[in-house]
Scaffold this motif. Structure first.
Motif, PDB file in Angstrom:
ATOM      1  N   VAL A 199       2.389  -1.247  -6.413  1.00 57.49           N
ATOM      2  CA  VAL A 199       1.865  -0.094  -5.120  1.00 57.49           C
ATOM      3  C   VAL A 199       0.673   0.316  -5.383  1.00 57.49           C
ATOM      4  O   VAL A 199       0.574   1.635  -6.110  1.00 57.49           O
ATOM      5  CB  VAL A 199       3.202   1.650  -4.560  1.00 57.49           C
ATOM      6  N   SER A 200       0.001   0.379  -4.302  1.00 55.51           N
ATOM      7  CA  SER A 200      -1.614   0.141  -4.692  1.00 55.51           C
ATOM      8  C   SER A 200      -2.604   0.264  -3.638  1.00 55.51           C
ATOM      9  O   SER A 200      -1.984  -0.641  -2.712  1.00 55.51           O
ATOM     10  CB  SER A 200      -2.098  -0.109  -5.816  1.00 55.51           C
ATOM     11  N   SER A 201      -3.090   0.845  -3.452  1.00 57.08           N
ATOM     12  CA  SER A 201      -4.484   0.633  -2.039  1.00 57.08           C
ATOM     13  C   SER A 201      -5.628   0.043  -2.800  1.00 57.08           C
ATOM     14  O   SER A 201      -6.182  -0.425  -2.425  1.00 57.08           O
ATOM     15  CB  SER A 201      -4.759   2.170  -1.655  1.00 57.08           C
ATOM     16  N   SER A 206       8.301   4.420   2.326  1.00 56.10           N
ATOM     17  CA  SER A 206       7.397   5.579   1.909  1.00 56.10           C
ATOM     18  C   SER A 206       6.815   5.791   0.421  1.00 56.10           C
ATOM     19  O   SER A 206       7.237   6.691  -0.220  1.00 56.10           O
ATOM     20  CB  SER A 206       8.062   7.412   2.430  1.00 56.10           C
ATOM     21  N   GLN A 248       1.052  -1.619  -0.296  1.00 55.79           N
ATOM     22  CA  GLN A 248      -0.619  -0.068  -0.222  1.00 55.79           C
ATOM     23  C   GLN A 248       0.849   0.778  -0.245  1.00 55.79           C
ATOM     24  O   GLN A 248       1.606   0.878   0.456  1.00 55.79           O
ATOM     25  CB  GLN A 248      -0.848  -0.133   1.349  1.00 55.79           C
ATOM     26  N   PRO A 249       0.506   1.567  -0.397  1.00 52.01           N
ATOM     27  CA  PRO A 249       0.797   3.727  -0.413  1.00 52.01           C
ATOM     28  C   PRO A 249       1.567   4.120   0.972  1.00 52.01           C
ATOM     29  O   PRO A 249       1.010   4.119   1.594  1.00 52.01           O
ATOM     30  CB  PRO A 249       0.380   4.809  -0.659  1.00 52.01           C
ATOM     31  N   LYS A 279       5.569   5.744  -3.347  1.00 54.83           N
ATOM     32  CA  LYS A 279       4.122   6.059  -3.764  1.00 54.83           C
ATOM     33  C   LYS A 279       3.947   4.663  -4.832  1.00 54.83           C
ATOM     34  O   LYS A 279       3.963   4.427  -5.132  1.00 54.83           O
ATOM     35  CB  LYS A 279       4.502   7.385  -4.471  1.00 54.83           C
ATOM     36  N   PRO A 280       2.396   5.030  -5.619  1.00 56.09           N
ATOM     37  CA  PRO A 280       2.116   4.733  -6.708  1.00 56.09           C
ATOM     38  C   PRO A 280       3.148   4.856  -7.921  1.00 56.09           C
ATOM     39  O   PRO A 280       3.064   3.792  -8.719  1.00 56.09           O
ATOM     40  CB  PRO A 280       0.369   5.487  -7.035  1.00 56.09           C
ATOM     41  N   GLU A 281       3.872   5.235  -7.895  1.00 57.03           N
ATOM     42  CA  GLU A 281       4.479   6.069  -9.297  1.00 57.03           C
ATOM     43  C   GLU A 281       5.866   5.271  -8.791  1.00 57.03           C
ATOM     44  O   GLU A 281       6.310   5.606  -9.773  1.00 57.03           O
ATOM     45  CB  GLU A 281       4.715   7.740  -9.151  1.00 57.03           C
ATOM     46  N   ASP A 282       5.965   4.510  -7.691  1.00 54.18           N
ATOM     47  CA  ASP A 282       7.464   3.938  -7.726  1.00 54.18           C
ATOM     48  C   ASP A 282       7.044   2.574  -8.147  1.00 54.18           C
ATOM     49  O   ASP A 282       7.691   1.360  -8.610  1.00 54.18           O
ATOM     50  CB  ASP A 282       6.873   3.659  -6.202  1.00 54.18           C
ATOM     51  N   THR A 283       5.529   2.049  -8.980  1.00 58.55           N
ATOM     52  CA  THR A 283       5.501   0.972  -9.482  1.00 58.55           C
ATOM     53  C   THR A 283       6.216   0.774 -10.696  1.00 58.55           C
ATOM     54  O   THR A 283       6.138   1.322 -11.406  1.00 58.55           O
ATOM     55  CB  THR A 283       3.597   1.116  -9.478  1.00 58.55           C
TER      56      THR A 283
END
Length: 115
Positions: free
Chosen positions: A113-115, A84, A13-14, A86-90
């Motif tokens: 990285v996603s909720s 920490s 998760q983020p 973030k979705p952009e780290d996917t």
């Protein structure tokens, strides 16, 4: 010849954390500059962080203060501690080794990285 095998990817998760590992086979691991790259769908492969044989590190601006690269030469292993997130780290994260004109890549490990 060096073989690189990544592990530790997954879904988080983020705001969460993951630690990637890269196990290297072959000799003289300590003499290689090691790095992590990542590639998101439809994008180029970019440098995330690197560590030289002498221990000097370098980070992409987007991960400074959140990611830490380290190496254990006794265990022939490279790490990437990611906090920490973030979705952009996917992306798919790749381990990379370089010594002079010799370069090697791992097969990659997916980080989502996603909720």
């Amino acid at each position: 010849q060096v073989q690189l095998v990544e592990s530790g990817g997954g879904l988080v998760q983020p705001g969460g954390s993951l630690r990637l590992s890269c196990a290297a086979s072959g000799s003289d691991f300590s003499s290689y500059t090691m790095a992590w790259y990542r590639q998101a769908p439809g994008k180029q492969r970019d440098l995330v962080a690197s560590v030289t044989s002498g221990g000097s590190t370098n980070y992409a601006d987007s991960v400074k203060g959140r990611f830490t690269i380290s190496r254990d030469n006794a265990q022939n292993t490279l790490y990437l501690q990611m906090n920490s997130l973030k979705p952009e780290d996917t992306a798919v994260y790749y381990c990379y080794a370089r010594r002079a004109f010799l370069t090697y890549w791992g097969q990659g490990t997916q980080v989502t990285v996603s909720s």
